[in-house]
Design a protein around this motif. Structure first.
Motif, PDB file in Angstrom:
ATOM      1  N   LEU A 123       0.820  -1.211   0.000  1.00 30.36           N
ATOM      2  CA  LEU A 123       0.000   0.000   0.000  1.00 30.36           C
ATOM      3  C   LEU A 123       0.858   1.267   0.000  1.00 30.36           C
ATOM      4  N   VAL A 124       1.940   1.250   0.771  1.00 30.51           N
ATOM      5  CA  VAL A 124       2.828   2.417   0.807  1.00 30.51           C
ATOM      6  C   VAL A 124       3.425   2.656  -0.572  1.00 30.51           C
ATOM      7  N   PHE A 125       3.919   1.594  -1.218  1.00 27.68           N
ATOM      8  CA  PHE A 125       4.508   1.765  -2.537  1.00 27.68           C
ATOM      9  C   PHE A 125       3.469   2.216  -3.561  1.00 27.68           C
ATOM     10  N   GLN A 126       2.244   1.704  -3.443  1.00 28.79           N
ATOM     11  CA  GLN A 126       1.191   2.110  -4.378  1.00 28.79           C
ATOM     12  C   GLN A 126       0.817   3.570  -4.190  1.00 28.79           C
ATOM     13  N   ASN A 127       0.848   4.046  -2.963  1.00 27.02           N
ATOM     14  CA  ASN A 127       0.366   5.395  -2.669  1.00 27.02           C
ATOM     15  C   ASN A 127       1.464   6.444  -2.540  1.00 27.02           C
ATOM     16  N   MET A 128       2.694   6.103  -2.895  1.00 23.39           N
ATOM     17  CA  MET A 128       3.770   7.086  -2.821  1.00 23.39           C
ATOM     18  C   MET A 128       3.475   8.208  -3.817  1.00 23.39           C
ATOM     19  N   ASP A 129       3.654   9.410  -3.368  1.00 26.35           N
ATOM     20  CA  ASP A 129       3.362  10.575  -4.201  1.00 26.35           C
ATOM     21  C   ASP A 129       4.671  11.245  -4.580  1.00 26.35           C
ATOM     22  N   PHE A 130       5.005  11.207  -5.859  1.00 24.52           N
ATOM     23  CA  PHE A 130       6.199  11.857  -6.356  1.00 24.52           C
ATOM     24  C   PHE A 130       5.795  13.092  -7.139  1.00 24.52           C
ATOM     25  N   LYS A 131       6.484  14.178  -6.919  1.00 22.81           N
ATOM     26  CA  LYS A 131       6.159  15.422  -7.625  1.00 22.81           C
ATOM     27  C   LYS A 131       6.349  15.210  -9.121  1.00 22.81           C
ATOM     28  N   GLY A 132       5.361  15.691  -9.879  1.00 24.29           N
ATOM     29  CA  GLY A 132       5.441  15.597 -11.325  1.00 24.29           C
ATOM     30  C   GLY A 132       5.019  14.253 -11.879  1.00 24.29           C
ATOM     31  N   GLU A 133       4.772  13.284 -11.025  1.00 23.52           N
ATOM     32  CA  GLU A 133       4.343  11.956 -11.477  1.00 23.52           C
ATOM     33  C   GLU A 133       2.824  11.891 -11.477  1.00 23.52           C
ATOM     34  N   LYS A 134       2.294  11.128 -12.425  1.00 27.62           N
ATOM     35  CA  LYS A 134       0.853  10.896 -12.452  1.00 27.62           C
ATOM     36  C   LYS A 134       0.493   9.870 -11.388  1.00 27.62           C
ATOM     37  N   ASP A 135      -0.755   9.908 -10.943  1.00 26.31           N
ATOM     38  CA  ASP A 135      -1.230   8.903  -9.995  1.00 26.31           C
ATOM     39  C   ASP A 135      -1.152   7.533 -10.659  1.00 26.31           C
ATOM     40  N   THR A 136      -0.513   6.583  -9.985  1.00 25.23           N
ATOM     41  CA  THR A 136      -0.329   5.258 -10.580  1.00 25.23           C
ATOM     42  C   THR A 136      -1.508   4.327 -10.324  1.00 25.23           C
ATOM     43  N   ILE A 137      -2.314   4.646  -9.319  1.00 19.84           N
ATOM     44  CA  ILE A 137      -3.452   3.772  -9.032  1.00 19.84           C
ATOM     45  C   ILE A 137      -4.753   4.548  -9.171  1.00 19.84           C
ATOM     46  N   ASN A 138      -5.757   3.842  -9.583  1.00 20.96           N
ATOM     47  CA  ASN A 138      -7.081   4.419  -9.682  1.00 20.96           C
ATOM     48  C   ASN A 138      -7.767   4.173  -8.335  1.00 20.96           C
ATOM     49  N   HIS A 139      -7.965   5.227  -7.569  1.00 28.59           N
ATOM     50  CA  HIS A 139      -8.503   5.078  -6.219  1.00 28.59           C
ATOM     51  C   HIS A 139      -9.918   4.505  -6.233  1.00 28.59           C
ATOM     52  N   GLN A 140     -10.692   4.809  -7.261  1.00 33.68           N
ATOM     53  CA  GLN A 140     -12.046   4.283  -7.339  1.00 33.68           C
ATOM     54  C   GLN A 140     -12.023   2.770  -7.510  1.00 33.68           C
ATOM     55  N   SER A 141     -11.152   2.272  -8.380  1.00 33.20           N
ATOM     56  CA  SER A 141     -11.095   0.816  -8.570  1.00 33.20           C
ATOM     57  C   SER A 141     -10.539   0.122  -7.330  1.00 33.20           C
ATOM     58  N   GLU A 142      -9.585   0.747  -6.624  1.00 32.92           N
ATOM     59  CA  GLU A 142      -9.063   0.181  -5.375  1.00 32.92           C
ATOM     60  C   GLU A 142     -10.166   0.094  -4.321  1.00 32.92           C
ATOM     61  N   PHE A 143     -10.948   1.167  -4.209  1.00 34.51           N
ATOM     62  CA  PHE A 143     -12.039   1.170  -3.233  1.00 34.51           C
ATOM     63  C   PHE A 143     -13.092   0.126  -3.605  1.00 34.51           C
ATOM     64  N   TYR A 144     -13.398   0.011  -4.897  1.00 33.42           N
ATOM     65  CA  TYR A 144     -14.370  -0.984  -5.354  1.00 33.42           C
ATOM     66  C   TYR A 144     -13.865  -2.397  -5.023  1.00 33.42           C
ATOM     67  N   SER A 145     -12.578  -2.652  -5.248  1.00 35.60           N
ATOM     68  CA  SER A 145     -12.004  -3.959  -4.906  1.00 35.60           C
ATOM     69  C   SER A 145     -12.135  -4.240  -3.414  1.00 35.60           C
ATOM     70  N   PHE A 146     -11.863  -3.223  -2.596  1.00 32.67           N
ATOM     71  CA  PHE A 146     -11.977  -3.364  -1.146  1.00 32.67           C
ATOM     72  C   PHE A 146     -13.416  -3.681  -0.735  1.00 32.67           C
ATOM     73  N   VAL A 147     -14.383  -2.919  -1.303  1.00 29.86           N
ATOM     74  CA  VAL A 147     -15.798  -3.121  -0.955  1.00 29.86           C
ATOM     75  C   VAL A 147     -16.262  -4.506  -1.384  1.00 29.86           C
ATOM     76  N   THR A 148     -15.924  -4.925  -2.595  1.00 31.21           N
ATOM     77  CA  THR A 148     -16.362  -6.250  -3.055  1.00 31.21           C
ATOM     78  C   THR A 148     -15.729  -7.362  -2.223  1.00 31.21           C
ATOM     79  N   ALA A 149     -14.472  -7.196  -1.828  1.00 29.98           N
ATOM     80  CA  ALA A 149     -13.828  -8.205  -0.970  1.00 29.98           C
ATOM     81  C   ALA A 149     -14.548  -8.292   0.370  1.00 29.98           C
ATOM     82  N   CYS A 150     -14.886  -7.141   0.945  1.00 29.81           N
ATOM     83  CA  CYS A 150     -15.617  -7.125   2.224  1.00 29.81           C
ATOM     84  C   CYS A 150     -16.983  -7.784   2.081  1.00 29.81           C
TER      85      CYS A 150
END
Length: 121
Positions: free
Chosen positions: A63-90
């Protein structure tokens, strides 16, 4: 005849001494076995706990590696799909059926963006 009685008496005393010695020796072994069994249970529990902690730490690291924020870098993960995966798993873990999952418009207040969802299960 007398010698036979003496031999039988000696054998009888020997058997009684052997049984008594065996009982004494086995009682010590039984106590030691119970101690070893308790130690095995404690060690098993510690190993199971260590395995759970190891898995959780690996998950946190991912999770830390997925959510690392580097200046000038685009977001590498789609937070909506991550949240959807979490909700469906629950939902699957709880044996519930997910009927609908729809995101609402994000609200931005200063540097904080709040995303809300309508979830029906």
């Amino acid at each position: 005849m007398k010698s036979q009685n003496i031999i039988v008496s000696v054998i009888l005393v020997f058997v009684i001494a052997l049984v008594a010695g065996d009982r004494l020796y086995l009682s010590r072994l039984t106590r030691r076995f119970k101690q070893l069994e308790q130690q095995r249970i404690v060690t098993s529990n510690k190993l199971a706990t260590a395995k759970i902690i190891h898995e959780n730490l690996n998950h946190v690291r991912e999770l830390v590696f997925q959510n690392m924020d580097f200046k000038g870098e685009k977001d590498t993960i789609n937070h909506q799909s991550e949240f959807y995966s979490f909700v469906t798993a629950c939902m699957n873990d709880l044996k519930l059926k997910l009927i609908s999952f729809s995101p609402q418009k994000p609200e931005k207040k200063g540097t904080v963006t709040t995303s809300s969802y309508d979830i029906e299960f």
